[in-house]
Design an enzyme around this catalytic site. Structure first.
Site, PDB file in Angstrom:
ATOM      1  N   CYS A 236       0.820  -1.217   0.000  1.00  0.00           N
ATOM      2  CA  CYS A 236       0.000   0.000   0.000  1.00  0.00           C
ATOM      3  C   CYS A 236       0.850   1.262   0.000  1.00  0.00           C
ATOM      4  CB  CYS A 236      -0.950  -0.007   1.192  1.00  0.00           C
ATOM      5  SG  CYS A 236      -2.108  -1.384   1.159  1.00  0.00           S
ATOM      6  N   GLU A 238       2.748   2.765   2.273  1.00  0.00           N
ATOM      7  CA  GLU A 238       2.886   3.676   3.411  1.00  0.00           C
ATOM      8  C   GLU A 238       4.151   3.470   4.228  1.00  0.00           C
ATOM      9  OE1 GLU A 238       0.288   0.354   5.309  1.00  0.00           O
ATOM     10  OE2 GLU A 238       0.672   1.228   3.341  1.00  0.00           O
TER      11      GLU A 238
END
Length: 530
Positions: A236, A238
């Site tokens: 993702c 992050e």
């Protein structure tokens, strides 16, 4: 929660990164990988003859089957004659990990497909797309094997035309290349015109500024180069990660607090949880070594847009700045007390799909899809969820991307609604991410910026303007996203009421299985093959 494996040393470790990816995915860990191993080895012709390998009915057995197949073409060993007889048949309950066994079919298909790719490449250097295809076939196998999470992100070079455009081959996209979100390593000053043209088609590739991730903690501070050995990101986007590193994530909900003091108390418990997780060893010695050194964690926030509405944007950014300083103080205190290194990085913003549903907030730093929409979830076609879903009247259809799953449609109404994706410009979304990268996240801010057809020609300018303010970003067209059975579809109030009126209460008292989830990176999730 998730990890990253680099293929850069494929000439030394050969199949190690591929083994790690498969092993981690089978444990429910999403994994990123790069294509830096391209051109570093030549695909070899296997030795003559075969040897029998009875595949054990275990995760380790499946990974060993992969290792032996890749070893035949990476090193020049014999191709095994696989015996699948010990693998439990499809439909058998998996007592330890949970779920229902898929049988040997997905593994057979993966090994056969990988061998076909490698046979055609004998005598030639391995390419970035070869690496991508082998990894994607692993992801396809794992999700077909009924593991809920099988998220992958592939990182390639921005100048690699074949990598950037590989999803335009529709046959291969539908067969296995859907199994990863693809992003490119970008550098400041890059000509983004070609990349922006590709993004406008279906939202890919995403962008990762590795130099920013290595040089900066929060972007408001001077470069500290704490993460100079960082190599990639989790699926993702992050968490900055070194090869074979895992991230330890925990979420907080600022909109559910009435004061900063209350939020700060939550931050302390979130910190203590994440720091404690970094103390746990894994069964991968490479992972233990890098985690021992970095103690990386990701204290995240979700429901950020709701927090802006409730407390005003300026005040929440003050909470971020003060909260980050508080967490750094805690880390100095407790790291000394635990006799471990201080964490190389502490904060993040994850996309937060499922977790945000629990308190009923918008996910991560994203705006809600719309006030009324259809939410599509993938379920294994031998799941015991299917019967009660049909009984309750939910629409179920075959998954166009996998013969092993079906797609279920759920109508959704957002009770707390201010503005949706259609109402917010790409510039405002990018500025929200930049503000959180400045005041809160010393890892990354995971954001999928949604854009309309009219905004597509602005993507290049957004990337130019924010290349020194962000570490990572991805995009997704609001309407013409290029995917069938997309995770979200906006509908009218009348359509919502029409669908809902036909539904009966859902009885799950006798079920034991779980949903697979959604494919593709959308604004509240990047778990591409849920």
């Amino acid at each position: 929660n998730c990890g990253f494996a680099s293929t850069e040393d494929i000439n030394l470790k050969y199949s190690k990164a591929f083994e790690f990816v498969m092993d981690a995915l089978m444990l429910g860990v999403g994994v990123g990988f790069d294509t830096k191993g391209a051109d570093k080895i030549v695909i070899k012709k296997p030795q003559e003859g075969h040897f029998k390998f009875v595949i054990p009915d275990s995760r380790e057995g499946w990974v060993e089957a992969l290792r032996l197949m890749l070893g035949a073409y990476f090193i020049g060993q014999k191709v095994p004659e696989y015996d699948f007889s010990e693998i439990r048949p499809a439909g058998t309950p998996i007592r330890g990990f949970g779920g229902i066994a898929s049988g040997p079919a997905p593994l057979k298909e993966m090994l056969n497909d990988q061998q076909k790719i490698l046979e055609k490449r004998i005598g030639e250097p391995i390419t970035s797309v070869d690496i991508l295809d082998i990894m994607n076939l692993i992801g396809k196998c794992v999700v077909a094997g009924n593991v809920r999470r099988s998220a992958e992100i592939a990182l390639g070079e921005a100048t690699d035309f074949d990598f950037v455009t590989c999803k335009q081959e529709k046959e291969k996209l539908y067969h296995h290349r859907w199994a990863s979100n693809n992003s490119v390593f970008a550098k400041k000053g890059l000509d983004y015109s070609f990349i922006a043209e590709q993004i406008a088609i279906n939202g890919e590739p995403g962008i990762f500024w590795l130099e920013n991730a290595r040089a900066y903690s929060r972007m408001k501070e001077k470069p500290d180069y704490k993460d100079k050995k960082a190599a990639g990101v989790n699926p993702c986007g992050e968490q900055t990660l070194e090869s074979f590193e895992l991230c330890c994530l925990v979420e907080t909900f600022p909109s559910r607090h009435e004061s900063y003091e209350e939020f700060e108390e939550t931050l302390k418990y979130a910190y203590l949880y994440a720091k404690s997780v970094t103390l746990v060893n894994t069964h991968w010695k490479e992972t233990n070594a890098v985690m021992l050194k970095n103690r990386r964690m990701g204290v995240s926030q979700t429901g950020i847009i709701e927090a802006f509405i409730k407390h005003r944007r300026h005040r929440i950014l003050e909470w971020c700045d003060n909260g980050y300083k508080f967490l750094k103080t805690l880390d100095e205190k407790y790291s000394h007390w635990l006799c471990v290194p201080r964490s190389v990085k502490i904060t993040t913003v994850k996309p937060s799909g499922t977790v945000s549903l629990l308190p009923g907030v918008s996910s991560g730093i994203h705006y809600p899809h719309s006030e009324y929409y259809i939410r599509r979830i993938r379920v294994s076609n031998n799941s015991d969820l299917i019967a009660p879903l049909k009984e309750a009247g939910y629409k179920i259809e075959d998954d166009e991307y996998s013969k092993n799953s079906v797609v279920v449609e759920f109508p959704v109404y957002e009770e707390y609604y201010d503005r949706g994706k259609d109402d917010v410009s790409i510039w405002e979304q990018a500025e929200n991410a930049a503000s959180y990268q400045k005041y809160w996240s010393d890892n990354q801010v995971s954001i999928t910026i949604t854009f309309t057809r009219e905004e597509a020609d602005q993507i290049e300018r957004v990337l130019e303007c924010f290349e020194d303010k962000l570490k990572a970003v991805s995009f997704l067209p609001i309407k013409e996203h290029g995917y069938t059975q997309a995770p979200y579809e906006k509908i009218s109030k009348e359509k919502y009421e029409e669908i809902s009126s036909k539904l009966k209460p859902l009885n799950l008292t006798s079920t034991a299985d779980r949903a697979i989830g959604e494919k593709f990176c959308d604004s509240d999730s990047c778990e591409v093959d849920y």
